[in-house]
Design a protein around this motif. Sequence first.
Motif, short mmCIF file in Angstrom:
data_model
loop_
_atom_site.label_atom_id
_atom_site.label_comp_id
_atom_site.label_asym_id
_atom_site.label_seq_id
_atom_site.Cartn_x
_atom_site.Cartn_y
_atom_site.Cartn_z
N THR A 82 0.90 -1.21 0.21
CA THR A 82 0.19 -0.06 0.02
C THR A 82 0.86 1.22 0.13
O THR A 82 0.40 2.38 -0.10
CB THR A 82 -1.03 0.07 1.20
OG1 THR A 82 -0.11 -0.18 2.38
CG2 THR A 82 -1.80 -1.27 1.09
N SER A 111 -4.07 -1.58 -2.42
CA SER A 111 -5.09 -1.14 -1.48
C SER A 111 -6.31 -1.71 -1.60
O SER A 111 -7.04 -1.96 -0.75
CB SER A 111 -4.80 0.39 -1.41
OG SER A 111 -5.46 0.89 -0.44
N ARG A 112 -6.80 -1.62 -3.00
CA ARG A 112 -8.23 -1.91 -3.32
C ARG A 112 -8.30 -3.32 -3.03
O ARG A 112 -9.48 -3.86 -2.39
CB ARG A 112 -8.52 -1.57 -4.75
CG ARG A 112 -8.38 -0.29 -5.21
CD ARG A 112 -8.71 0.16 -6.57
NE ARG A 112 -8.75 1.33 -6.88
CZ ARG A 112 -8.00 1.85 -7.55
NH1 ARG A 112 -6.58 0.99 -7.91
NH2 ARG A 112 -7.48 3.20 -7.66
N THR A 151 -9.07 -3.83 0.56
CA THR A 151 -10.42 -3.42 0.97
C THR A 151 -11.29 -4.58 0.65
O THR A 151 -12.30 -5.01 1.19
CB THR A 151 -10.79 -2.28 0.06
OG1 THR A 151 -9.79 -1.31 0.43
CG2 THR A 151 -11.94 -1.90 0.64
N THR A 167 -9.83 1.95 2.05
CA THR A 167 -9.20 0.90 2.59
C THR A 167 -8.96 1.16 4.24
O THR A 167 -9.23 0.38 5.06
CB THR A 167 -7.83 0.70 2.30
OG1 THR A 167 -7.96 0.41 0.71
CG2 THR A 167 -7.23 -0.58 2.93
#
Length: 1312
Positions: free
Chosen positions: A290, A297-298, A301, A329
């Motif tokens: 990240t 990062s997605r 999430t 996130t």
Amino acid sequence: MPTSDGQGRYPVFVAPSPGTHPRSPGYVPGRVAPVRSPPLAKAPPPPPIKPHGPPPQRQVPRSQSEERHQRERAQSLQRRKNTLICFGASMCTFLLSLILIFSLSTHDVLDANCPDQNPSLSSWNPGHQPDKSIIVRKGHLFRLESSATFLSLTIQSGGRVVFADSPDGSRNITLRTGYILIEDGGALHIGASKCRYRSRAAIALTGRSDSQALSDVAVFGRKFIGVMSGATLELHGTERISWSLLTRTIPASGLATGGYSFQRNFSRGINLRVVDQDTSAVLFLERYDTHDSRNDSRRLTQLLRALPEGRIVALAVGDSAVKSLLEETKKAIEERLGSSYVYDLKYRQAWALVSVVGGGNTSCSEDVKEHENHDTGGKAWARRNFTTVNGVGFSVSAYSEWKNGKPQYSHVGEIFDGIDMRAEVALLSRNVIIYGEMENVCYGDNQCQFFNHDTFGGHIKILGNFSSVHLSHVELKNMGQQREIGRYPLHFHLCGDVDRRGGYWEPTYVDGLSIHHSFSRCLAVHATNGLLVKNTVGYDTLGHCFFLEDGIEQRNTFYHNLGMLTRPGTLLPTDRNETLCTSIRDRVYKGYTPSPSTECKAVSTFWIANPNNNLISNAAAGSQDAGIWFVFHSTSTGDSHGRVPETKAELTPLGIFYNNRVHSNFKAGLFIDKGVKTTNASAADPREYLCLDNNARFRPHKDADPSRPRVSAVIDTLISFKNNDLGAWVRGGDIVIQNSGFADNGVGLSFASDGSYPKDEGSSQEVTQSLFVGESRNRGTNGGQNKYWGQGGVDGKMRTLPRNRTFPIRGFQIYDGPVRLTQSTFRGFVPTTERYTSAVGFNLKNTWQLTPRNNLSQLAFHSTVSLRAFFGRPGQWFEENDLDGDKNSIFHDVDGSVTGYRDTYMGRADNYIIQHPACINKPQWNGVICSGRYSQVYIQTRGAPSLTLSISRDEYPHFPLILRGINSHGALSQQYQPILMMSKSYTLHWSGPAPREVALSLINFDKDDWVLMGLCYQPETAFQIMADINDRQSNTFDELTDYGTVSSLEELQKRPTERKYFFDQSVGLLWLYLRARHSRDGHSYCSVKGCERVKVLATATSKQTCNCTAKAYPKYAKPPSATVPMPAPNTQPCQNCGAKQVAVFSSEPWAAYLQTQIKSLSSREQQMGDNSSFITVNGTVSKNGNTKEVKRIFSPVFFIVVFIRVNRAIMCCCPFRVIVLLATRGQLDDMASLAQHLVSFGLAKAADLHNKGVGSFLLLLSLFYTHTSQGDEFLGVQERYLPLALESYGCPQPGAPARKDLKLLKIATGIK
């Protein structure tokens, strides 16, 4: 010598009286034996008391009434007197009772077994005198009451030092000194075998190697405890369990209570682990960068949003994680995990979190540390405790720090695929400790060019003819001196026989020691026999750990010892790794550079230099080279040379070898081969003294006499797994391996013969009742000594790999032979697109001979074996696959359990020398199955170096066998060892001028076996041909017979039994028969008379190449045919095939186990056509039912098998002490409701089965295992091995089971 001629109630030392008198069984000349004084003699009765003064006058007679009155008065007085006496006696008893109670309460009751309670001892509180050398002289009997410091301590004859103890263990005594020297008649005691030391005692050995305060002491050096002849050393700490095996797998932290510690892997971003809240299993691990990747990062999430509530999540930052960490996130981490700090994270800030999905802030443990400097961002640590469904507590921790860290590994506590792979767990601490005080860094001449730490530790050295030495439950830390030979943590030096054979009524032993962080070995046994070493742990040492030194040490017994993490050292060439081997050159001849692979790289946990020693129930793990190495000295070495008669180690029968385990070693688990160089370096042989040498072959005979019968060496119950190269390499004569298990090794087991003709007389090597697992369900941990990580195994998942991803894994490797492999089982051999994995294979790049007497029979192959045998292909590891041994690869399938065809031979597909038209090709194996009779011809040539030999069978002239020879290119002599089908004709051709001398020896020929040979020569060649028989024991030749000539091949063929030859000058072929005229005995290569041989001496002037192929064919070509018809394929299942041991090859062979397998079936699997779900218990299968089955398995243990379909509730009515196996079939709508019913079986809480999909369950009282699928993952077959009749189950314990190891220990030591 202190003596006593007085009466006493405590033991004294009694001097032997002069003259001849009966000796006690433990008498040794010069040894002082402690005895008790004779019992107190009875005191003689006192003489009668003589009256004083004149004799009494005669009394006047009295009346009857006066007499009666007088009698009544006397009786009254007597009653009063008796009353007073009784009262006095009662008061005395009362007072004595009070005194006794008071004595007990103040611990004044003396125990004659406790050395510190001897009343002859004087209290000693010498204090700290670091510059004073203390001498304890004759008559000084000291009880050391408090800590003290000396420059040195010498205990002379008649002196004694005993550490004081207290019943509550409250004392803490540390003795710091440069050395302790115990001279003849001196003694040092800390506790006793019958009165163990309860407090804490420490001996700190001080000083530097370059210190001027003390000079070296002869024989001992400095920083030591030295035990001289006649001295006593008795050290006995509190008895503790030294080491054991895990009973349950624990995650990476290795916490004894169970737990998972997530330390960042120092990869940038957020490092994540997902842990199952019911079982503590790690379900998922991943890194999300990240810092640099918004896409990562997605992905994080999406994962957090998809995780079901209740899951445990651990997060830790590596380096930095905030640059590309998206708001969505951060929101997911805050909402799903309850984080309070995620929105405020900064660059390179340490952050760790442990939380429960959906649990909010109350379930979250979180820590963040500010960036402090350029080296560290502080240390963030988060931890939470949880409980599994079976009540076992575990913790999950996350740790983040911006600096280097230590890797963590899983610790296995299970049995996989029938092999006991439970990890050892050892207790290193003891209440009695001896340690060396160390400097912070290396200094002086302590090998600092190789080590960055101080390696000048303390050491204990015991000399021969000591009075008494016994050590038990003592810790030795920072001991050994790397720069000095003979300075080991514990060293029995030239002690001779130390058991009853040596006059020690209580044999010498070492029991329960912890020897760790040692700088030179663990325990050295040097010219010492009969020592018992048991329950001792050696951990993290430099050089061989348990070390037999000179090759003459015999009858020593190693029982239940553990050695782990044996690293290279510098002392001997065999201690060194590649770098040390080539760097240390001060003892080689002039500028010679050692060869690491052949002279060094042999460091081993157990270095056994003589086979006549006993190894029972030991474990060796994590050695740089080998776990257990048997090496053979051709003569005694070192200080022992010339001291005793030679022991002939190569010929000495093997002692007891039972129930040893070897794993996680880099080179081999068990290695039986090679010797050491026994001469100093010279121009003729520049190698260093005691370097590894290939000069020894183990061939045991009775009494080590080669003229007496051979004796089989038995390796019983060897467990070998996850060794990088070899599970076991065994070279020698008659050797049997039985009841053994091999798993996850590069090569499970490889035999090598004693040698080959003419050196070897033949051997009998056998493997029976054993299990071979190629790749088990134990996939290992990425990291550690095994560096390679890749796809493999039956499930095709990522796992640790031996060597590398392409290395051809083999269960049983055939090198030369003859070997017999019988009644054994194979499982888990599945090739991949990158490598060949086979149950049976051959030595790679083999230049050596093979024998057709390699017999395989009664083998069982599990359904997980995809490749039963493989003969190699050109490519990586195999190279061209064209060396002489590669081409002659062959084995005999005695009963068809490998190939499906009884009494056939399996050879390489391109070897037409062994084939006939009815042979059956096996392309996947690169092999061919043929019937026939096969033997070897040993062809030895002289006078024509570097020749290639081409052998053509007349039936396949266009497919010759090309052999380059075994000896190196350019050698003056050469040897070839082709395997030939009997009763056939062959022609031999050369790549240059024919050799001047050719000797043809008959190997493995049975009586009347024959082949017809045509040797190519120039037409003008003259011959002298003779036959003889070579007796290799006496190196003599008998039955010398000259060959005569005949005029044609037809005439020769009419007279096959006569010594005749025919030379076809037009073609250049010399024809003659090789026929065996005598029978063989057992597995000998040659006949009972000796080795039958034909020798051809040729005289020729031409130097032209002798290749007669063009002229010989088609003249001598023949149609191919079979001498033995091919059998019909086997149609019946193999009877009595495989190992009889159904379930487990365990390091606790006295324990009973239940093998269980569960296969559940998901709806998606059903849609794909899979309709198989089942539960198996010890091979009994229940399939696809709605039934409940109850069967008695092992009294008083039962099992219940319950199959559950959709919407079907569990049916309860289970008896106490049950094993419950459950499998699901299809999608269960009410899966979560099942959890409440499982609590009735003893679970600590209801399992979270919501949305876990298809599952398999196993319940066993306090044990609970659950396997559930995630997403598209299929569970496959889940297998567990369950111990039976444990006391923890509530099972009645009928008594201790019969323990073969304990029985063998009694036999080995002679102690009842």
